[in-house]
Scaffold this motif. Structure first.
Motif, mmCIF file in Angstrom:
data_model
loop_
_atom_site.group_PDB
_atom_site.id
_atom_site.type_symbol
_atom_site.label_atom_id
_atom_site.label_comp_id
_atom_site.label_asym_id
_atom_site.label_seq_id
_atom_site.Cartn_x
_atom_site.Cartn_y
_atom_site.Cartn_z
ATOM 1 N N ARG A 81 0.718 -1.247 0.059
ATOM 2 C CA ARG A 81 0.116 0.074 0.162
ATOM 3 C C ARG A 81 0.896 1.303 0.009
ATOM 4 N N ARG A 82 1.874 1.290 0.817
ATOM 5 C CA ARG A 82 2.881 2.484 0.825
ATOM 6 C C ARG A 82 3.528 2.580 -0.472
ATOM 7 N N LYS A 83 3.941 1.591 -1.034
ATOM 8 C CA LYS A 83 4.834 1.747 -2.296
ATOM 9 C C LYS A 83 3.718 2.303 -3.338
ATOM 10 N N ALA A 84 2.631 1.860 -3.361
ATOM 11 C CA ALA A 84 1.433 2.393 -4.384
ATOM 12 C C ALA A 84 1.135 4.009 -4.088
ATOM 13 N N ILE A 85 1.051 4.371 -2.910
ATOM 14 C CA ILE A 85 0.818 5.610 -2.404
ATOM 15 C C ILE A 85 1.983 6.591 -3.131
ATOM 16 N N TYR A 86 3.105 6.032 -2.702
ATOM 17 C CA TYR A 86 4.665 6.539 -3.352
ATOM 18 C C TYR A 86 4.538 6.771 -4.724
ATOM 19 N N GLN A 87 3.992 5.815 -5.462
ATOM 20 C CA GLN A 87 4.096 5.951 -6.758
ATOM 21 C C GLN A 87 2.971 6.929 -7.260
ATOM 22 N N VAL A 88 1.798 6.996 -6.852
ATOM 23 C CA VAL A 88 0.975 8.155 -7.160
ATOM 24 C C VAL A 88 1.282 9.572 -6.842
ATOM 25 N N ALA A 89 2.169 9.622 -5.712
ATOM 26 C CA ALA A 89 2.834 10.966 -5.264
ATOM 27 C C ALA A 89 3.755 11.227 -6.499
ATOM 28 N N GLN A 90 4.467 10.165 -6.812
ATOM 29 C CA GLN A 90 5.522 10.552 -8.021
ATOM 30 C C GLN A 90 4.641 10.983 -9.330
ATOM 31 N N LYS A 91 3.796 10.196 -9.569
ATOM 32 C CA LYS A 91 3.170 10.546 -10.844
ATOM 33 C C LYS A 91 2.592 12.013 -10.835
ATOM 34 N N HIS A 92 1.870 12.715 -9.515
ATOM 35 C CA HIS A 92 1.580 13.610 -9.691
ATOM 36 C C HIS A 92 2.186 14.926 -8.990
ATOM 37 N N ASP A 93 3.669 14.766 -8.635
ATOM 38 C CA ASP A 93 4.356 15.810 -8.132
ATOM 39 C C ASP A 93 4.080 16.148 -6.819
#
Lengths: 582, 582
Positions: free
Chosen positions: B332-344
């Motif tokens: 879950r944390r990895k997925a949240i991090y990826q969304v954060a990367q995608k949207h700056d």
């Protein structure tokens, strides 16, 4: 000026505040030790029942309480009548619980138009409001997240401290007293404060125990002449100033702040990033000049000032100003206050050096003047704080234990009207949450439980003696080593700093337009010679204005007499070199 | 994920940082004790001269350091090689002085576009910069206003603390160890920290001594996968959050922040008066749902959001979220991090409950699952923090001693990239000036000088056991007393809180549009019955949206097992009464 007054009905009139539901703690009680921890509600427990018979009401002598011993006696009596203070984990408290009667004093004015949008929009914490239900008998709280005191890893904290009046480091090492604070002293030893309370979360105002001491100390020293004054503990004066500026200054209003033309650089660095405009008022040997302040404000032209609004806040250091060391006398303070009234100015007075007021300078070859021998004499000798002449409640006074006791405690306090303290507190509860409980319990044990008010005043008298000696050594060094045709100074009467003025008109370059260059050369020579001083330009309030004179700040707080002599000699050499004299 | 790695050249490469001119203290040294106090420059003093021969460079085994014991051994070895830490009054320090090598890791990205105008405009304190001259040998400082240590009133501070691994309160009372801190322990007893340093002014980062411990602790637990991470001490996480928000959010940009749809109410109350827009992301039993976050951000329409900018900051509590008790798993944390990367998105992760991760729930009639027996097993059992998967340096991790040691210490720390920590520090030096020195020296004495990293981990393992028991008692009480057709919950795996969901669709009023009224009725019944719980609506991120369900937060942190059982029974009665069931 209306001074504090007291009469025997004090306790009766205090009672409602003392027993009111003061339980808006941040979250739940630990239920593990109900008998102990259910004291979130501040109250007094008395060994003998208080009846109205015991305290005659009405027709009592209504006298002007004096500062000093008389008032210490009053406070002692008031405490004895009130009984044991019971204030458990995160107990809510305010000064009204501990003040004497404020009979005949007006209430403070309202300052809504001075508050920033940020401050006006603050609301009390939801979770803290919920704690009001904790007063219900038998209630079990699953409401808030306070750790259980059983899980705190310190069972006892002990320290070795001076026994008043033998305050010297050597005396403390040889014959200091050992005092200790247990985890459950309130339960087990009839104490009023212990580690189970101090190590847990507290209130943003600080603990009730320290609130009482500081409120009483404020009565003893400042006695604001309006009724609804309060205190709130702070993270030193640096923490207090940052919060105060956000309360009173609003970038979106183009707010401006007034201060001395040379001002504490860290304060200026606090204001600048918040987009607050800063303007400097001319100073003389007593600091800020009220006539200059009046003139500046009377002729304010927003357009000519690049859109900056007319200042509505004054930030000033009345005693031992940083960097100039200047101290406003009593009449000067009154005059500044009147200008503030005339122009609707709110005053932030920063008084960290208030108790570093010193004895008069007696001359290089003379012994230092003896310090006051009694608390009465000492307290009477202090110049009144601005808050002491503040009939409107327009002053926030910032004080701190940093310069007089323990800088590392990060503990200070503000004195202001109820309205202002309430807003301050709303900010603190979503920021620092108040000072460290460890700092609070250590200072409480020392100041309240061991020394008491009288012992603390004796400590401050001792400090006055120490600083008088330090300053006298610095002055002697200046008289011995500085070329007095070039360098002049005013003997400071308070604080840690001295302001050396170098007569730039005598500089061989004849180039008064580039004073900053001359200042830099002298500074660099100083470093080369092995002395660090502070450059006047570092403290310029209006950075875009050219430097108008050559100034250097030196401190006598930390160097020994021999070091000061050597260091001032090195500074003198640097000045002489720059001016090409011998 | 690139883990911390170490090889024997570590010390050589650390040396420049260790001996560099790190002397930008706030003001002057006390010259009274030059031999002692001239240690404003952090350095190591070694009994044997370090030569490059002693530390072979190059071609060494380059291995992946493990978390736990191996790394504790590495740190012990590193410290032994480095020698005694010499860091005097207000010594400047940073994590780079204490980190192991970060070989092969990338540097963090820059976040200039995320910083507020206020943060961008901060400049270093003039007076602190001036202190760089203090490194000149023989220099006498008249530059800054530090009181002399001789005038501090505490000669010694002693405490009674648990002897690892016997951490219980009873064991401490009976056989705890006495430890003490003197005023001049550095000079007299070869210690690395003492009262003469701790009681004076410090740096806004906190002391070098605690900086070392916290940096190493961060290596042991988090090991950020980029090179230039640093830590800075804070006034708890509450203080850290207030500063962080002012750093990253700017009202004038119409900034918005994302958080869980139910979020820590005090955090929301921190954001609101600053004019920051807040939006809630849908949650499930593992907290914030990354897909919902992605959808929200992908479809952001500024006009439809009333002018609120697309959020560029996420505030999240990944472990034991307040109020829901939900814990994000590793994936879950990895997925949240990826969304954060995608949207700056820049992430502020608030991890006060990180070490309140518990053993799995075994069922009402079962004994609690045994806790890890070794440090290795314990550290391995912890879900990685977001900062541990943060290859961009886009996370500020907030941690604190409040929930795991002493809330009243007001001590926490942040982990972030050098750029962000530097900005944080610039703010702290004109605000709190760092945590209380008393708090720091007490925690240093306990954590670093007495327990060490291993002992502290043992303490945390003990705490895990305590909280597992507490939670298990709460779950047993719920299973026993709550009508499970109406009330449901997920056993929390971390933190202090449990989130009780009441199925509003079964309410006889059939009025799901007025859930706030039903919630209030149940809450009032609870108070009447003698139990305080927290209402779900108090934590709603978007206050203008209607409540979509009935939720109550309960804590198992402080009540005893018997009290929890009684309290949950009372809550159950209130729910049944509202729903008209028996």
């Amino acid at each position: 000026m209306s001074y504090y007054s007291s009469h025997p009905t004090a306790l009766l009139r205090m009672s409602p505040a003392l027993i009111k539901s003061s339980c808006e703690g941040p979250s739940t009680l630990s239920n593990a030790r109900v008998s102990h921890l259910s004291s979130r509600h501040v109250q007094y427990v008395h060994s003998k029942a208080l009846s109205s018979d015991a305290v005659p009401s009405g027709k009592s002598a209504h006298y002007e309480g004096g500062r000093g011993r008389n008032m210490i006696d009053e406070i002692t009596e008031r405490r004895a009548k009130a009984g044991k203070l019971v204030a458990g984990i995160a107990a809510v408290s305010d000064s009204d619980m501990f003040k004497g009667p404020q009979t005949g004093k007006p209430k403070a004015k309202r300052w809504d138009n001075h508050l920033s949008q940020e401050s006006r929009e603050r609301k009390p914490c939801t979770l803290k409001q919920a704690a009001k239900f904790l007063k219900k008998p038998g209630l079990i709280s699953l409401g808030g997240g306070l750790p259980s005191s059983q899980l705190f890893p310190i069972a006892e904290l002990a320290m070795k401290v001076p026994k008043s009046p033998n305050f010297s480091e050597q005396a403390t090492i040889e014959s200091g007293q050992h005092i200790s604070i247990g985890k459950y002293d309130v339960r087990d030893h009839d104490s009023e404060y212990d580690l189970s309370i101090a190590l847990n979360y507290g209130q943003s105002t600080g603990s009730a125990q320290m609130m009482r001491f500081i409120t009483e100390h404020t009565e003893l020293v400042c006695r604001p002449p309006y009724a609804d004054w309060r205190v709130c503990q702070t993270i030193g004066s640096t923490g207090a100033l940052e919060q105060a500026i956000r309360m009173f200054c609003d970038k979106d209003r183009q707010d401006s702040i007034l201060t001395e033309e040379f001002s504490f650089s860290t304060a200026l660095e606090t204001f600048a990033p918040l987009g607050i405009n800063m303007f400097g008022v001319k100073i003389d040997e007593q600091g800020l000049i009220p006539e200059a302040m009046d003139e500046l404000l009377s002729n304010w032209d927003v357009a000519a000032r690049g859109g900056a609004g007319k200042p509505h806040v004054l930030y000033t250091v009345p005693s031992g100003q940083n960097p100039t060391g200047a101290t406003q006398g009593t009449e000067r303070r009154k005059a500044i206050y009147q200008v503030a009234q005339k122009h609707d100015i709110y005053i932030i007075e920063d008084e960290p050096y208030y108790f570093l007021q010193m004895q008069p300078y007696t001359g290089a070859d003379q012994p230092s003047a003896p310090v006051p021998t009694s608390v009465d004499e000492f307290v009477s000798s202090l110049i009144p704080s601005l808050v002491s002449i503040d009939i409107d409640g327009r002053v926030m006074r910032m004080d701190s234990f940093s310069k007089v006791l323990i800088p590392g405690s990060r503990m200070g306090w503000v004195v202001a009207s109820e309205q202002i303290i309430e807003r301050y507190q709303r900010h603190a509860e979503v920021a620092s949450q108040g000072p460290s409980g460890l700092s609070q319990v250590v200072l409480w044990k020392l100041l309240d439980d061991t020394w008491g008010h009288e012992g603390y005043f004796q400590w401050l008298i001792n400090l006055r003696e120490e600083y008088t000696h330090k300053r006298d050594k610095m002055l002697a060094a200046c008289e011995e080593h500085l070329p007095q045709s070039l360098v002049s100074w005013t003997p400071p009467v308070a604080g840690m700093f001295m302001w050396l003025t170098v007569d730039h008109t005598q500089h061989p370059s004849g180039d008064a337009t580039d004073l900053i260059k001359i200042e830099e050369d002298i500074f660099n020579s100083c470093i080369e010679n092995g002395v660090l001083v502070a450059r006047g330009s570092w403290f310029l309030t209006e950075k875009d204005k050219a430097l108008q004179g050559l100034y250097f700040r030196v401190t006598f707080a930390s160097a020994s007499g021999e070091q000061m002599s050597e260091a001032i000699g090195r500074f003198g050499e640097a000045v002489k070199k720059s001016f090409g004299v011998n």
